[in-house]
Design a protein around this motif. Structure first.
Motif, PDB file in Angstrom:
ATOM      1  N   UNK A 242       0.841  -1.200   0.000  1.00  0.00           N
ATOM      2  CA  UNK A 242       0.000   0.000   0.000  1.00  0.00           C
ATOM      3  C   UNK A 242       0.877   1.251   0.000  1.00  0.00           C
ATOM      4  N   UNK A 243       1.913   1.226   0.844  1.00  0.00           N
ATOM      5  CA  UNK A 243       2.830   2.359   0.878  1.00  0.00           C
ATOM      6  C   UNK A 243       3.433   2.622  -0.480  1.00  0.00           C
ATOM      7  N   UNK A 244       3.854   1.542  -1.115  1.00  0.00           N
ATOM      8  CA  UNK A 244       4.533   1.702  -2.389  1.00  0.00           C
ATOM      9  C   UNK A 244       3.576   2.273  -3.434  1.00  0.00           C
ATOM     10  N   UNK A 245       2.381   1.681  -3.567  1.00  0.00           N
ATOM     11  CA  UNK A 245       1.486   2.130  -4.638  1.00  0.00           C
ATOM     12  C   UNK A 245       0.930   3.521  -4.358  1.00  0.00           C
ATOM     13  N   UNK A 246       0.477   3.751  -3.133  1.00  0.00           N
ATOM     14  CA  UNK A 246      -0.064   5.077  -2.844  1.00  0.00           C
ATOM     15  C   UNK A 246       1.033   6.138  -2.875  1.00  0.00           C
ATOM     16  N   UNK A 247       2.227   5.759  -2.406  1.00  0.00           N
ATOM     17  CA  UNK A 247       3.340   6.710  -2.429  1.00  0.00           C
ATOM     18  C   UNK A 247       3.729   7.062  -3.859  1.00  0.00           C
ATOM     19  N   UNK A 248       3.752   6.054  -4.716  1.00  0.00           N
ATOM     20  CA  UNK A 248       4.063   6.304  -6.130  1.00  0.00           C
ATOM     21  C   UNK A 248       3.005   7.214  -6.754  1.00  0.00           C
ATOM     22  N   UNK A 249       1.755   6.903  -6.441  1.00  0.00           N
ATOM     23  CA  UNK A 249       0.642   7.694  -6.948  1.00  0.00           C
ATOM     24  C   UNK A 249       0.798   9.167  -6.533  1.00  0.00           C
ATOM     25  N   UNK A 250       1.097   9.346  -5.232  1.00  0.00           N
ATOM     26  CA  UNK A 250       1.261  10.708  -4.709  1.00  0.00           C
ATOM     27  C   UNK A 250       2.428  11.408  -5.404  1.00  0.00           C
ATOM     28  N   UNK A 251       3.525  10.693  -5.551  1.00  0.00           N
ATOM     29  CA  UNK A 251       4.698  11.299  -6.178  1.00  0.00           C
ATOM     30  C   UNK A 251       4.372  11.717  -7.608  1.00  0.00           C
ATOM     31  N   UNK A 252       3.602  10.869  -8.312  1.00  0.00           N
ATOM     32  CA  UNK A 252       3.290  11.200  -9.706  1.00  0.00           C
ATOM     33  C   UNK A 252       2.354  12.392  -9.794  1.00  0.00           C
ATOM     34  N   UNK A 253       1.422  12.479  -8.850  1.00  0.00           N
ATOM     35  CA  UNK A 253       0.516  13.630  -8.845  1.00  0.00           C
ATOM     36  C   UNK A 253       1.299  14.915  -8.630  1.00  0.00           C
ATOM     37  N   UNK A 254       2.248  14.863  -7.696  1.00  0.00           N
ATOM     38  CA  UNK A 254       3.040  16.069  -7.434  1.00  0.00           C
ATOM     39  C   UNK A 254       3.926  16.383  -8.638  1.00  0.00           C
ATOM     40  N   UNK A 255       4.357  15.320  -9.310  1.00  0.00           N
ATOM     41  CA  UNK A 255       5.282  15.464 -10.419  1.00  0.00           C
ATOM     42  C   UNK A 255       4.625  16.032 -11.679  1.00  0.00           C
ATOM     43  N   UNK A 256       3.286  15.909 -11.787  1.00  0.00           N
ATOM     44  CA  UNK A 256       2.595  16.349 -13.005  1.00  0.00           C
ATOM     45  C   UNK A 256       3.064  17.741 -13.407  1.00  0.00           C
TER      46      UNK A 256
END
Lengths: 465, 290
Positions: A242-256
Motif C-alpha cells: 500500500x505504501x509503495x502504490x499510494x506513495x508512487x501515486x502521490x509522487x506522480x501527482x506532485x510530479x505532473x
C-alpha cells in the motif's frame, strides 16, 4: 579497476615469501615449535624484545584468567549443568544465626561461559599472530636482513597495516556488545530460563523443547505463535505494498507538469520524517484513544452520539486497520522521496513514443512507468518488507500490541518483534523470547539473502580485487 | 505543440482543480497531528489528556514554564542535558567507528574483509531487541548499570553497533576514484595520510550526515534507554521522560507539558534532519565533480 600496491610490507618482511601459519610450522624448526608453547619466543630470539614480551604477557594473562578460582575454566566447567546448587539458608551453630549460602546463578554461568569462549577465540587469534610473527622475524634474521624494530611496526600500523589499527576498536565493541549478547541469546533458546515454573535463578538445558512448543498448535504459545506470524506477514504485505502504490501515486501527482507548488507539498510530507517517530506516534496514539481527539471531534461534529466512540484501540480489526493507515501516514513520505528521484530519470522519449502510439495516461503508467519503477524499486520494496516485519516502533507506540485477550501474552496486533519484547521484558520468558528472535532472523535472512544476492551492489563488490 | 480543442482544455482544468484539492486534503491530514500538538502545548483550560473540543479554547505559556520550573517529579532540563551529553559522545564514537570501518573496507585489501562484511550483514538481520536483555546483563556484570555510570552504559549501547552500520559511508567512499590514492602513494604519502588528507575531506558531506544521524539516535530511542536506566529518574533521557509523562499516574497532570516537551524536542531534531537531507543530497551528487 585493480588497486596497485605501491606501498608494500616492511621491506625486510617481504623478502621471506609466504608466511601463513602452516608455512611457519613446516619451515620454522624447533624454535618456532617451542614458540607455539611460549608465545613471543621467536620474536625475542630475533631481537624484537618489546613485541615478544607483549605476546608473552598476553599468554600469561590468558592462562591466569583461565585458572584463577571463578575464572574461565570454572565457567566452562559449569556450562553443561548450568549450576545445580540453589541459594539456601543454613543454620550456623557457632553464631546462632541463619546464613545465606549463595548458590549458582545459571544466567551468570551462561554469560561468563560465552564471554570465556570469546576470550579463547581472541587468544587463538593472538597465538596465531605470534607464531607467524616469530617465524617472520627469525627468517629475516637468518637471511641476514635487518629485523624490523618496534618503531617500524608502529609506523606500519599507520601505513600498510592501517586496517588493523582502524578496525580494532569498532570490531572489539561489536564483538563484546553485539556478538557475545547474540550468541548468549541464541543459547538461551535451548534452556528453560523463564518465569514459568520459577526458573529465573537456576535453569537447565532443554534441547529443542522450546522450538517444539512453538510449533505445537495445541499449546497456548503455539496457537499464539500461529496468529502472530500470520498477522506479521499480513501486516508486512499491506504496509509495504500500500505504501509503495499510494506513495508512487502521490509522487506522480506532485510530479505532473501542471501541479503548482511542488516543493511545498513535498516539504509538508517530509515533515513526518523529520519529527522523531516516537513523538508523532505517541501523539497519534492519544488522538485515537476512546476519549481522544478524533472521537471528540466526531462527537462534536455530530457523527457520533454523546458517549459513543469508535473502538480504534479496543477492537482487533479496528486496531489493525488503524495501524496500516497510520503506517501510510508514516511511510508515504519516504516512498515519495525515493520515487521522485526515479521518476525524473525515466527517459522522456519513452513517453513520447507511447503518446505517438496513442497511449492514454493510464496506459502510459501501465506500460512505461510501472515496469521501470518495479525494475528499479525491487530491492527497495524488499528492504521495506523486511523493515516492516521488524517494525517495532509503530506497533509498540501506537497500540502496544493490544487489544490482548485475557490469558494471552500476545496481543491481536503484536508482531513477532513486539511479542519478543513482551515475552522477555514483561513476562520474563527469556527462552521463548529467544526462540522467536531466532525465528524472526530466519524469516528475514531468507528474504534478505535473495535480495542481497541479486542486488547490483553485491555484484559490483566482486569487482573489488 | 498544436493547439488543443476547448473540451480537452476544460478536462485538463478540471483535473488540475481535483488534483490540487486532493493535495490540500493530503497536506491537512499530514499536518493535523503537528498542529494539534502545538495547539495543545499552549492549552490553558486543563492539563489532562481529555479535552472537550478538538482545539483548546484558552491559550497560555504555563505548560512550557512548568516544564522547566516544576522539576520535582519530572526534571525536564536535566533530561535534556543528559540526552545532549550522551548524544555528543555517541556521535563522536559512532562517527569514528563508521569512518574507520568504511575506509578499511573500501580502500585496504585484507583477508578478513569479506568475512567481516558478511558478518555485519548477518548481525544486522537479527532484531536488535533480541540481545537487549543480554546486553543489560553484560553491562551489569561490568558494573555499568549503577549510579553515575549509567550514562556510560547508554553511550556504549548507542554506539557499540556502529561498526556494522558502514554501508552508506562505504558506498560513498567507493565512488572516490582510487587514482587519487595512488597519486598520493607515488608522492610518498602513507595510508594514514591518504585517509586523513584525501579521503576524509572528500567525504565531508557524508560525514556531516553521519554526525547528525548518530547525534539524533539517543533522542529517538526509548527502548534501550528504558531498560538500562530503569527507575533512576536522574539519568532519564528525554524520550523516557516523555514516555513517562503519558503513563497512567502522570498523564492527568502532565499531558499538556508532554505536548510542550514534544514540541521542544521535535523542533531541533527536525532542523537537524533537514540539514542532513541537504548534505545527503550533496553527497549523492558525487564525491569528485567534473
Amino acid at each position: 579497476m585493480a588497486m596497485k600496491e605501491t606501498t608494500k610490507l616492511i621491506p625486510a618482511y617481504s623478502k621471506v615469501g609466504p608466511n601463513g601459519l602452516l608455512t611457519a610450522l613446516k619451515n620454522g624448526g624447533p624454535m618456532i615449535w617451542l614458540s607455539c608453547l611460549i608465545m613471543g619466543l621467536g620474536n625475542i630470539l630475533a631481537g624484537q624484545f618489546i613485541k615478544g614480551i607483549l605476546f608473552l604477557a598476553i599468554e600469561i594473562a590468558f592462562i591466569a584468567y583461565m585458572v584463577i578460582p571463578h575464572g574461565g575454566a570454572y565457567w566452562l566447567w559449569m556450562l553443561p549443568s548450568l549450576g545445580d546448587t540453589a541459594t539456601e539458608e543454613v543454620w550456623n551453630d557457632d553464631l546462632g544465626v541463619y546464613e545465606y549460602v549463595i548458590g549458582d546463578n545459571s544466567q551468570q554461568i551462561l554469560l561468563y561461559a560465552v564471554a570465556t569462549m570469546a576470550v579463547i577465540v581472541f587468544f587463538v587469534i593472538f597465538w596465531r599472530a605470534s607464531v607467524r610473527s616469530g617465524y617472520l622475524a627469525l627468517s629475516v634474521k637468518r637471511s641476514g636482513g635487518k629485523v624490523p624494530t618496534m618503531k617500524d611496526d608502529i609506523i606500519a600500523l599507520f601505513n600498510e597495516n592501517i586496517h588493523k589499527l582502524l578496525m580494532a576498536p569498532p570490531f572489539m565493541m561489536l564483538a563484546i556488545f553485539t556478538m557475545i549478547p547474540l550468541v548468549y541469546m541464541m543459547l538461551m533458546a535451548f534452556t528453560n530460563y523463564s518465569a514459568l515454573n520459577d526458573h529465573l535463578i537456576l535453569f537447565d538445558w532443554v534441547g529443542l523443547q522450546n522450538f517444539a512448543a512453538i510449533f505445537d498448535s495445541t499449546s497456548a504459545i503455539g496457537r499464539q505463535f500461529g496468529s502472530v506470524l500470520l498477522w506479521t506477514l499480513v501486516w508486512a504485505f499491506f504496509a509495504t505494498f500500500l505504501n509503495f502504490f499510494l506513495g508512487t501515486f502521490m509522487a506522480m501527482i506532485i510530479q505532473r507538469p501542471s501541479t503548482r507548488l511542488k516543493g511545498l507539498w513535498r516539504s509538508i510530507l517530509s515533515l513526518t520524517i523529520a519529527v522523531p517517530q516516537f513523538v508523532s506516534l505517541m501523539i497519534i496514539r492519544n488522538m485515537f484513544k476512546d476519549n481522544g481527539a478524533v472521537n471528540t471531534l466526531l462527537q462534536n461534529l455530530g457523527f457520533l452520539g454523546q458517549g459513543e466512540v469508535l473502538p480504534f484501540m479496543t477492537d482487533a480489526t479496528w486496531a489493525r486497520v488503524l495501524l496500516i493507515v497510520v503506517n501510510l501516514w508514516v511511510g508515504i513520505p519516504y516512498t515519495v522521496m525515493q520515487v521522485t528521484g526515479i521518476l525524473q530519470n525515466i527517459p522522456a522519449e519513452q513517453y513520447e513514443a507511447a503518446r505517438i502510439d496513442g497511449a492514454n495516461v493510464a496506459q502510459q503508467f501501465r506500460y512505461v512507468t510501472l515496469p521501470y519503477m518495479i525494475f528499479v524499486m525491487t530491492p527497495y520494496i524488499i528492504t521495506q518488507f523486511t523493515g516492516n516485519i521488524n517494525n517495532f516502533n509503530i506497533i509498540y507506540l501506537l497500540t502496544g500490541g493490544g487489544p490482548t485477550y485475557v490469558g494471552d501474552s500476545a496481543g491481536q496486533t503484536d508482531l513477532l518483534v513486539t511479542w519478543l519484547y513482551k515475552l522477555s521484558i514483561d513476562k520474563q520468558q527469556y527462552n521463548m523470547g529467544a526462540v522467536i528472535g531466532i525465528f524472526t532472523f530466519v524469516v528475514l535472512a531468507v528474504v534478505a539473502l535473495v535480495t542481497y544476492r541479486s542486488s547490483g551492489s553485491y555484484k559490483d563488490e566482486e569487482g573489488f580485487k | 505543440m498544436a493547439k488543443k480543442p476547448a473540451s480537452v482544455k476544460t478536462t485538463k482544468m478540471v483535473t488540475d482543480i481535483v488534483v490540487h484539492l486532493f493535495l490540500v486534503i493530503v497536506a491537512i491530514v499530514w499536518l493535523i497531528p503537528f498542529v494539534w500538538i502545538i495547539a495543545h502545548s499552549f492549552r490553558g483550560e486543563s492539563t489532562g489528556m481529555f479535552c472537550s473540543t478538538f482545539f483548546p479554547k484558552e491559550y497560555t505559556l504555563d505548560n512550557y514554564i512548568g516544564l522547566f520550573t516544576d522539576i520535582k517529579t519530572m526534571n525536564f532540563p536535566r533530561m535534556f542535558m543528559n540526552t545532549f551529553i550522551i548524544s555528543i559522545f555517541c556521535c563522536l564514537i559512532s562517527t569514528f567507528f563508521v569512518l574507520a570501518v568504511s575506509y578499511s573496507l573500501s580502500r585496504v585489501k585484507w583477508t578478513m574483509r569479506r568475512p567481516y562484511m558478511n558478518m555485519a550483514m548477518i548481525i544486522n538481520l537479527f532484531p536488535g531487541f533480541m540481545s537487549m536483555v543480554a546486553i543489560y546483563f553484560l553491562l551489569k556484570a561490568m558494573g555499568l548499570t549503577e549510579g553515575d555510570r549509567i550514562p556510560i552504559a547508554l553511550v556504549i549501547c548507542f554506539s557499540a553497533g556502529a561498526g556494522a552500520g558502514f554501508h552508506v559511508m562505504k558506498g560513498y567512499m567507493d565512488t572516490i576514484p582510487k587514482a587519487l590514492d595512488e597519486a598520493a602513494y607515488i608522492d610518498g604519502a602513507t595510508r594514514w595520510q591518504t585517509f586523513t588528507k584525501i579521503t576524509l575531506p572528500l567525504c565531508k558531506p557524508m560525514i556531516v550526515y553521519q554526525v547528525i544521524t548518530s547525534f539524533m539516535g539517543p533522542w529517538m530511542d526509548f527502548i534501550f534507554a528504558k531498560i538500562i536506566v530503569r527507575a533512576e529518574a536522574q539519568y532519564y533521557t528525554v524520550s523516557i521522560g516523555l514516555w513517562k509523562m503519558l503513563e497512567m499516574e502522570y498523564i492527568g497532570g502532565w499531558f499538556t507539558r508532554f505536548c510542550a516537551g514534544a514540541v521542544l524536542v521535535a523542533i531541533p531534531i527536525s532542523i537537524l534532519f533537514m540539514i542532513t537531507q541537504r548534505f545527503y543530497q550533496e553527497a549523492m551528487s558525487g564525491a569528485v565533480k567534473g
